[in-house]
Write a protein that holds these residues in place. Sequence first.
Motif, PDB file in Angstrom:
ATOM      1  N   GLN A   1     -10.780  11.767  -6.178  1.00 43.43           N
ATOM      2  CA  GLN A   1     -12.173  11.393  -6.388  1.00 43.43           C
ATOM      3  C   GLN A   1     -13.092  12.283  -5.541  1.00 43.43           C
ATOM      4  O   GLN A   1     -14.119  12.754  -6.022  1.00 43.43           O
ATOM      5  CB  GLN A   1     -12.386   9.915  -6.044  1.00 43.43           C
ATOM      6  CG  GLN A   1     -13.813   9.455  -6.315  1.00 43.43           C
ATOM      7  CD  GLN A   1     -13.984   7.934  -6.317  1.00 43.43           C
ATOM      8  OE1 GLN A   1     -15.079   7.453  -6.528  1.00 43.43           O
ATOM      9  NE2 GLN A   1     -12.943   7.172  -6.079  1.00 43.43           N
TER      10      GLN A   1
ATOM     11  N   ASP B   1       1.017   5.872  -0.707  1.00 42.17           N
ATOM     12  CA  ASP B   1       0.233   7.089  -0.588  1.00 42.17           C
ATOM     13  C   ASP B   1      -0.550   7.403  -1.849  1.00 42.17           C
ATOM     14  O   ASP B   1      -1.408   8.274  -1.830  1.00 42.17           O
ATOM     15  CB  ASP B   1       1.138   8.251  -0.210  1.00 42.17           C
ATOM     16  CG  ASP B   1       1.634   8.118   1.217  1.00 42.17           C
ATOM     17  OD1 ASP B   1       0.933   7.490   2.035  1.00 42.17           O
ATOM     18  OD2 ASP B   1       2.731   8.625   1.500  1.00 42.17           O
TER      19      ASP B   1
ATOM     20  N   ASP C   1     -20.698   1.829 -12.094  1.00 46.78           N
ATOM     21  CA  ASP C   1     -22.035   1.504 -11.588  1.00 46.78           C
ATOM     22  C   ASP C   1     -22.681   2.709 -10.909  1.00 46.78           C
ATOM     23  O   ASP C   1     -23.888   2.953 -11.063  1.00 46.78           O
ATOM     24  CB  ASP C   1     -21.966   0.327 -10.603  1.00 46.78           C
ATOM     25  CG  ASP C   1     -21.699  -0.995 -11.302  1.00 46.78           C
ATOM     26  OD1 ASP C   1     -21.272  -1.950 -10.628  1.00 46.78           O
ATOM     27  OD2 ASP C   1     -21.917  -1.087 -12.531  1.00 46.78           O
TER      28      ASP C   1
ATOM     29  N   SER D   1     -17.252   5.204  -9.688  1.00 46.13           N
ATOM     30  CA  SER D   1     -17.316   3.869 -10.284  1.00 46.13           C
ATOM     31  C   SER D   1     -18.344   3.897 -11.410  1.00 46.13           C
ATOM     32  O   SER D   1     -19.286   4.714 -11.387  1.00 46.13           O
ATOM     33  CB  SER D   1     -17.711   2.827  -9.246  1.00 46.13           C
ATOM     34  OG  SER D   1     -19.081   2.967  -8.882  1.00 46.13           O
TER      35      SER D   1
ATOM     36  N   MET E   1      -8.020   8.790  -3.582  1.00 44.23           N
ATOM     37  CA  MET E   1      -9.235   9.068  -2.789  1.00 44.23           C
ATOM     38  C   MET E   1      -9.495  10.579  -2.775  1.00 44.23           C
ATOM     39  O   MET E   1     -10.631  11.021  -2.942  1.00 44.23           O
ATOM     40  CB  MET E   1      -9.059   8.569  -1.358  1.00 44.23           C
ATOM     41  CG  MET E   1      -8.879   7.076  -1.214  1.00 44.23           C
ATOM     42  SD  MET E   1     -10.405   6.150  -1.457  1.00 44.23           S
ATOM     43  CE  MET E   1     -11.193   6.386   0.133  1.00 44.23           C
TER      44      MET E   1
ATOM     45  N   LEU F   1      -9.412   4.843 -12.450  1.00 47.02           N
ATOM     46  CA  LEU F   1      -9.341   3.386 -12.535  1.00 47.02           C
ATOM     47  C   LEU F   1      -8.014   2.961 -13.152  1.00 47.02           C
ATOM     48  O   LEU F   1      -7.369   2.012 -12.700  1.00 47.02           O
ATOM     49  CB  LEU F   1     -10.507   2.854 -13.367  1.00 47.02           C
ATOM     50  CG  LEU F   1     -10.617   1.333 -13.502  1.00 47.02           C
ATOM     51  CD1 LEU F   1     -10.757   0.677 -12.141  1.00 47.02           C
ATOM     52  CD2 LEU F   1     -11.799   0.957 -14.377  1.00 47.02           C
ATOM     53  N   PHE F   2      -7.601   3.688 -14.183  1.00 41.29           N
ATOM     54  CA  PHE F   2      -6.297   3.399 -14.786  1.00 41.29           C
ATOM     55  C   PHE F   2      -5.207   3.542 -13.734  1.00 41.29           C
ATOM     56  O   PHE F   2      -4.316   2.692 -13.626  1.00 41.29           O
ATOM     57  CB  PHE F   2      -6.011   4.337 -15.956  1.00 41.29           C
ATOM     58  CG  PHE F   2      -4.600   4.209 -16.455  1.00 41.29           C
ATOM     59  CD1 PHE F   2      -3.581   5.019 -15.955  1.00 41.29           C
ATOM     60  CD2 PHE F   2      -4.268   3.254 -17.405  1.00 41.29           C
ATOM     61  CE1 PHE F   2      -2.273   4.882 -16.392  1.00 41.29           C
ATOM     62  CE2 PHE F   2      -2.954   3.111 -17.844  1.00 41.29           C
ATOM     63  CZ  PHE F   2      -1.959   3.932 -17.332  1.00 41.29           C
TER      64      PHE F   2
ATOM     65  N   PHE G   1      -2.742   5.670  -3.091  1.00 42.09           N
ATOM     66  CA  PHE G   1      -4.117   5.281  -2.759  1.00 42.09           C
ATOM     67  C   PHE G   1      -4.840   6.470  -2.133  1.00 42.09           C
ATOM     68  O   PHE G   1      -5.957   6.819  -2.533  1.00 42.09           O
ATOM     69  CB  PHE G   1      -4.094   4.093  -1.798  1.00 42.09           C
ATOM     70  CG  PHE G   1      -5.449   3.637  -1.354  1.00 42.09           C
ATOM     71  CD1 PHE G   1      -5.920   3.915  -0.079  1.00 42.09           C
ATOM     72  CD2 PHE G   1      -6.278   2.935  -2.212  1.00 42.09           C
ATOM     73  CE1 PHE G   1      -7.173   3.501   0.333  1.00 42.09           C
ATOM     74  CE2 PHE G   1      -7.539   2.514  -1.807  1.00 42.09           C
ATOM     75  CZ  PHE G   1      -7.985   2.799  -0.534  1.00 42.09           C
ATOM     76  N   SER G   2      -4.217   7.100  -1.165  1.00 40.06           N
ATOM     77  CA  SER G   2      -4.798   8.276  -0.517  1.00 40.06           C
ATOM     78  C   SER G   2      -4.981   9.414  -1.519  1.00 40.06           C
ATOM     79  O   SER G   2      -6.004  10.115  -1.502  1.00 40.06           O
ATOM     80  CB  SER G   2      -3.890   8.721   0.636  1.00 40.06           C
ATOM     81  OG  SER G   2      -4.415   9.871   1.251  1.00 40.06           O
TER      82      SER G   2
ATOM     83  N   ASN H   1      -5.086   0.668 -11.254  1.00 39.16           N
ATOM     84  CA  ASN H   1      -4.434  -0.520 -11.804  1.00 39.16           C
ATOM     85  C   ASN H   1      -2.950  -0.278 -12.047  1.00 39.16           C
ATOM     86  O   ASN H   1      -2.122  -1.131 -11.756  1.00 39.16           O
ATOM     87  CB  ASN H   1      -5.111  -0.937 -13.121  1.00 39.16           C
ATOM     88  CG  ASN H   1      -6.335  -1.782 -12.887  1.00 39.16           C
ATOM     89  OD1 ASN H   1      -6.250  -2.957 -12.575  1.00 39.16           O
ATOM     90  ND2 ASN H   1      -7.497  -1.177 -13.009  1.00 39.16           N
TER      91      ASN H   1
ATOM     92  N   GLN I   1      -0.118  -0.568  -9.443  1.00 37.68           N
ATOM     93  CA  GLN I   1       0.435  -1.876  -9.090  1.00 37.68           C
ATOM     94  C   GLN I   1       1.808  -2.081  -9.719  1.00 37.68           C
ATOM     95  O   GLN I   1       2.561  -2.943  -9.312  1.00 37.68           O
ATOM     96  CB  GLN I   1      -0.488  -3.014  -9.562  1.00 37.68           C
ATOM     97  CG  GLN I   1      -1.971  -2.798  -9.311  1.00 37.68           C
ATOM     98  CD  GLN I   1      -2.295  -2.522  -7.871  1.00 37.68           C
ATOM     99  OE1 GLN I   1      -1.497  -2.762  -6.982  1.00 37.68           O
ATOM    100  NE2 GLN I   1      -3.465  -1.976  -7.624  1.00 37.68           N
ATOM    101  N   GLU I   2       2.085  -1.290 -10.755  1.00 38.02           N
ATOM    102  CA  GLU I   2       3.349  -1.466 -11.462  1.00 38.02           C
ATOM    103  C   GLU I   2       4.264  -0.280 -11.161  1.00 38.02           C
ATOM    104  O   GLU I   2       3.914   0.621 -10.428  1.00 38.02           O
ATOM    105  CB  GLU I   2       3.093  -1.568 -12.980  1.00 38.02           C
ATOM    106  CG  GLU I   2       2.100  -2.642 -13.366  1.00 38.02           C
ATOM    107  CD  GLU I   2       2.567  -4.033 -13.006  1.00 38.02           C
ATOM    108  OE1 GLU I   2       3.771  -4.249 -12.833  1.00 38.02           O
ATOM    109  OE2 GLU I   2       1.717  -4.936 -12.893  1.00 38.02           O
TER     110      GLU I   2
ATOM    111  N   MET J   1       0.846  -1.193   0.000  1.00 40.95           N
ATOM    112  CA  MET J   1       0.000   0.000   0.000  1.00 40.95           C
ATOM    113  C   MET J   1       0.878   1.239   0.000  1.00 40.95           C
ATOM    114  O   MET J   1       1.922   1.245   0.621  1.00 40.95           O
ATOM    115  CB  MET J   1      -0.893   0.005   1.242  1.00 40.95           C
ATOM    116  CG  MET J   1      -2.196  -0.651   0.935  1.00 40.95           C
ATOM    117  SD  MET J   1      -2.792  -1.760   2.211  1.00 40.95           S
ATOM    118  CE  MET J   1      -1.560  -2.965   2.395  1.00 40.95           C
TER     119      MET J   1
ATOM    120  N   SER K   1     -20.030   8.031  -6.239  1.00 42.72           N
ATOM    121  CA  SER K   1     -18.605   7.804  -6.490  1.00 42.72           C
ATOM    122  C   SER K   1     -18.390   7.823  -7.999  1.00 42.72           C
ATOM    123  O   SER K   1     -19.336   8.038  -8.760  1.00 42.72           O
ATOM    124  CB  SER K   1     -18.151   6.456  -5.914  1.00 42.72           C
ATOM    125  OG  SER K   1     -18.427   5.392  -6.807  1.00 42.72           O
TER     126      SER K   1
END
Lengths: 209, 103
Positions: free
Chosen positions: B12, B3, B35, B33, B9, B64-65, B5-6, B68, B71-72, B1, B31
Amino acid sequence: MTGLLHIYAFGSLCRGDIAPGSDVDLLAISSGGSNDLSRSMFSIYSHSKIRTIWREGNPFAWHLHLESRLIHRSNGVDFISTLGSPEKYSRANDDCRRFLAICRQASASLQHDRASAVFDLSAIFLGLRNFSTCFLLGRGHPDFSRGVALNLIGDMSRGDISAYRVLERARLLCTRGHGEMLTCTEIDQAIKALPSFEERILALMKEVT
Amino acid sequence: MNDSFSDRMDAQRAVLKQINQVIWPQEELFSLSEDAIQRWQSVNRLGEDYEVVKLAREAGDALLFLANASQEQVSSEYVSRTANVAAILGRLRTAMTSQRLVS
């Protein structure tokens, strides 16, 4: 689709604790070619990155190791099985602090205005859940279920449990667009319970520091 | 994990606070997303070509990109997409002001 590809299911589908609004969690491990995998349908990692998180003992690695199920293998090999167990998870302290910060940022946003109230409550649910996952994994008791926070925090008042359910509904509204809209009363109820949740989190934090 | 990620958030949240300055007829946007965007678009009867809908979807796709891609290893595309989210927020403010949705 070219290159090496492995697809796994994980999450509630594999645990068998599917609830209304549950989605299907899919992991695609893809390397050395092109693919048209949907980023909204799959979590996409390279094989190299998966090996990295295995070496790090990352909670997601442990989640996959313990619960994932192979759906497709382009080379006849179950890639995750070949990796064995991930390294020991050693970052519980840091990761718990990060998720406590997520909760606090969302709480501060709610104090400022309600323009993103459902998102903020969803973020708090996510923060509590991930804090709980990291805390328990750090103690050698992995629990990757959606209800892990309730399992960990345990003995709550009826009001706090009700507030927790509001957070859970906010999460489903945000991720799946599923469920009844939260009322102003429910949002207020959840906000009122936040200091109680933080108090419990802080008490647990003392055990990891 | 990490930063990032924060940061995602926060990004968004900023987009949602901008969009939800408007009191939408039925529901706020929960949100970014797909959906959640589809639900908001449907219950509020917003057309596919409505600029705010398009920008919400564009911001959602960008985040979203980044989710994902985080992760790299950080790539130049990751860096430019991060700046892109800020640009989308700017375009959103402009679009909502020009349509007199907000002052």
